[in-house]
Motif scaffolding. Structure first.
Motif, PDB file in Angstrom:
ATOM      1  N   ALA B  60       0.813  -1.210   0.000  1.00 46.03           N
ATOM      2  CA  ALA B  60       0.000   0.000   0.000  1.00 46.03           C
ATOM      3  C   ALA B  60       0.854   1.270   0.000  1.00 46.03           C
ATOM      4  N   THR B  61       0.431   2.245  -0.746  1.00 46.69           N
ATOM      5  CA  THR B  61       1.054   3.562  -0.603  1.00 46.69           C
ATOM      6  C   THR B  61       0.373   4.252   0.572  1.00 46.69           C
ATOM      7  N   ILE B  62       1.162   4.996   1.284  1.00 47.05           N
ATOM      8  CA  ILE B  62       0.677   5.613   2.499  1.00 47.05           C
ATOM      9  C   ILE B  62       0.979   7.102   2.416  1.00 47.05           C
ATOM     10  N   ARG B  63       0.097   7.892   2.994  1.00 47.32           N
ATOM     11  CA  ARG B  63       0.362   9.333   2.985  1.00 47.32           C
ATOM     12  C   ARG B  63       0.552   9.826   4.410  1.00 47.32           C
ATOM     13  N   ASP B  64       1.172  10.983   4.562  1.00 43.05           N
ATOM     14  CA  ASP B  64       1.304  11.571   5.889  1.00 43.05           C
ATOM     15  C   ASP B  64      -0.010  12.229   6.283  1.00 43.05           C
TER      16      ASP B  64
END
Lengths: 482, 98
Positions: B60-64
């Motif tokens: 998964a790509t994760i964001r802040d």
């Protein structure tokens, strides 16, 4: 609980709102109390084509809680769709975790009725909240429902216990312990009224000693510890009476009616639990590295359980004091900071539990918002200890010190509150009082000894409360004898 | 047959689809065929193969964490069939049996 042949079997599901800035899968704000539908976007409104992107902080928080609750953190977890139609769910499904949640197999140690008990935590999973339905009048008589999607997709952790809880008292102890841990971790504000800490309970009953589980009901709408205890008591009694009367418990969802103190069946229009979970195709598996876990572990604070033990061991405080101090993380810090300047823990604890807590409550502020800092409290207690001021004066000026935030030392000097410890000065005040009340002196000498208090009071008045009480007592007794 | 008419009707209802008798007939056949194919796949030996929920071996790509502007209330409500102030208005959703 009435019939003692039975015991309750309770499993709790807690939903905790996470204190992230933005929602779980989009960048809308999570702030409570905004205008309805002002924190929405294509993703949390479920508009076609919008895609979810996971918030890192929500994962941090999940790992944090998992570690605090002694869980295994799964290196790989996946999200799932829980499908159902309801107006508060814009996509027609909730993104949750099902088969592979982020944390599993933990426990919480609680204390209820003087007994310690370990309650197993089955799993913690991440999910998004639904929107909020608002009803005109009550939910029963409303002719329509209003929907606010600000809450849609706010990150939640669902903490599921094993059915290890047998009494409403244990249930409340479990919830309080869990809530304290969430507050210590600073990942949830624990506000039950605003719904950031919500609880559902699965309840069944069985004959004591039996290993089989009875049919359970699910209680919803439990938004205070008092309601939880009351509704569980009611529900357990209801089920026992039902079985004893030859009936059987139906698996269903029940709501607690606060006014009547009873639970009643809630039946939605829809087939209850056919959620047809399947892996969320829009989100890839969540992979958590050892480094990530260790990073979180390294910033875990001391938890309430450990702190309680330490306060008893290191400071020699009674359990009662410890519980009050530890129940509020800030208060426990305040205590430790004060002890640094005034190393008599029990005295500090007494002052915090009575004077400080009262004044904080009156002002509705947190410990560190008080202008009277721990250093100043320590200073005040030092003034009492070295005899500069009396305890009474210290208590009298406490509210003012709370408001002003000035050094107690300076304050008492400026106000001329320094205790009179000059023997001659106290003696002359005693003489004045004795000459004013010859009749009382006579009565005292004839045995009416409780008049001593009266004389003490009068001398105190004479010295504006500044006489050193110990000296005053000694001198007065001596003087009355002659 | 791998699936019954009743099951198709039930699934149709869960999905809020109004199906004509002809459609129920057709979907019973089609879904049945898909399930038969699944049965065939099940005969494959998948021992030692990790279950797959996603076709690509990526994570998964994760964001802040961080907030960016949302819809205005008007934008938010622009598709609403009915509204009340800043709220969506929908039919009542609860039936209660005492």
């Amino acid at each position: 609980m009435g019939n003692t042949d039975y015991e309750g079997v309770i499993g709790l599901e807690v939903h905790a709102h996470l204190l992230t800035e933005s929602k779980l899968f989009c960048k809308c704000s999570t702030r409570f109390g905004a205008e309805p539908n002002s924190h929405t976007c294509p993703t949390c409104m479920g508009l076609p084509g919008a895609l979810p992107v996971l918030n890192r902080k929500a994962v941090d928080f999940a790992i944090k809680l998992g570690l605090a609750l002694n869980c295994r953190i799964n290196r790989r977890s996946i999200f799932a769709r829980k499908n159902y139609y309801y107006p508060d769910l814009p996509k027609g499904y909730q993104i949750s975790q099902y088969e592979e949640p982020i944390c599993e197999d933990g426990f919480i140690d609680i204390e209820a009725g003087g007994q310690e008990k370990r309650i197993r935590v089955k799993r913690i999973h991440m999910e998004e909240d639904a929107g909020k339905l608002v009803h005109e009048h009550t939910i029963e008589t409303s002719t329509y429902s209003l929907v606010d999607y600000n809450r849609s997709s706010i990150p939640l952790l669902e903490i599921v216990s094993e059915p290890d809880i047998t009494t409403p008292e244990e249930a409340v102890a479990y919830l309080k312990t869990l809530r304290d841990i969430l507050l210590y971790l600073e990942i949830c504000d624990g506000n039950m009224e605003e719904g950031s800490f919500r609880c559902d309970a699965n309840v069944s009953v069985r004959k004591k000693g039996s290993k089989e589980l009875g049919t359970r009901t699910e209680l919803k709408n439990l938004n205070s510890f008092k309601h939880i205890e009351k509704s569980l008591n009611y529900e357990i009694r209801r089920q026992i009476e039902l079985i004893e009367a030859g009936g059987r418990v139906i698996q269903e969802t029940r709501l607690f009616n606060v006014d009547e103190g009873i639970t009643y069946s809630m039946r939605g229009k829809e087939e209850a639990h056919d959620y047809r979970y399947f892996p969320e195709p829009d989100l890839l598996p969540l992979i958590i590295s050892n480094e990530w876990i260790e990073e979180i572990r390294s910033v875990l604070p001391e938890l309430p359980g450990e702190k309680t033990k330490r306060f008893i061991e290191v400071y020699g405080l009674p359990k009662y004091d410890t519980e009050i101090l530890v129940s509020d993380k800030d208060l426990s810090y305040y205590f430790e900071e004060t002890v640094k300047t005034f190393p008599e823990p029990k005295t500090v604890s007494n002052w915090i539990m009575t004077e400080l807590l009262r004044e904080l409550k009156e002002r509705n502020i947190k410990p560190f918002e008080a202008p009277l800092s721990p250093q100043y409290l320590g200073e005040l207690l030092t003034l009492v200890k070295d005899g500069t001021i009396s305890i009474k004066i210290a208590k009298d000026i406490f509210p003012e010190l709370m408001d002003k935030g000035v050094s107690p030392k300076t304050f008492v000097k400026e106000k001329g509150l320094i205790q009179i410890s000059d023997e001659a000065e106290i003696a002359s005040a005693i003489d004045r009082v004795i000459s004013l009340y010859p009749k009382e002196v006579e009565e005292y000498r004839f045995g009416k000894e409780k008049l001593l208090g009266f004389f003490v009071g009068q001398v105190m008045k004479e010295t504006k409360g500044k006489a050193n009480p110990k000296m005053l007592n000694e001198l007065l007794l001596k003087r009355l004898k002659t | 047959m791998k699936i019954t008419r009743e099951e198709i009707e039930y699934i149709g209802h869960l999905s809020r689809l109004e199906l004509s008798p002809e459609e129920v007939e057709m979907y019973t056949l089609q879904v049945g065929r898909i399930l038969e194919y699944m049965e065939k796949l099940k005969t494959l030996n998948t021992e030692g193969v990790v279950s797959t929920s996603h076709a690509m071996p990526i994570k998964a790509t994760i964001r802040d964490d961080g907030v960016s502007p949302s819809f205005t209330i008007e934008e938010s409500l622009s598709n609403a069939p009915d509204r009340f102030g800043a709220f969506f208005r929908v039919p009542p959703i609860i039936e209660v049996d005492e």
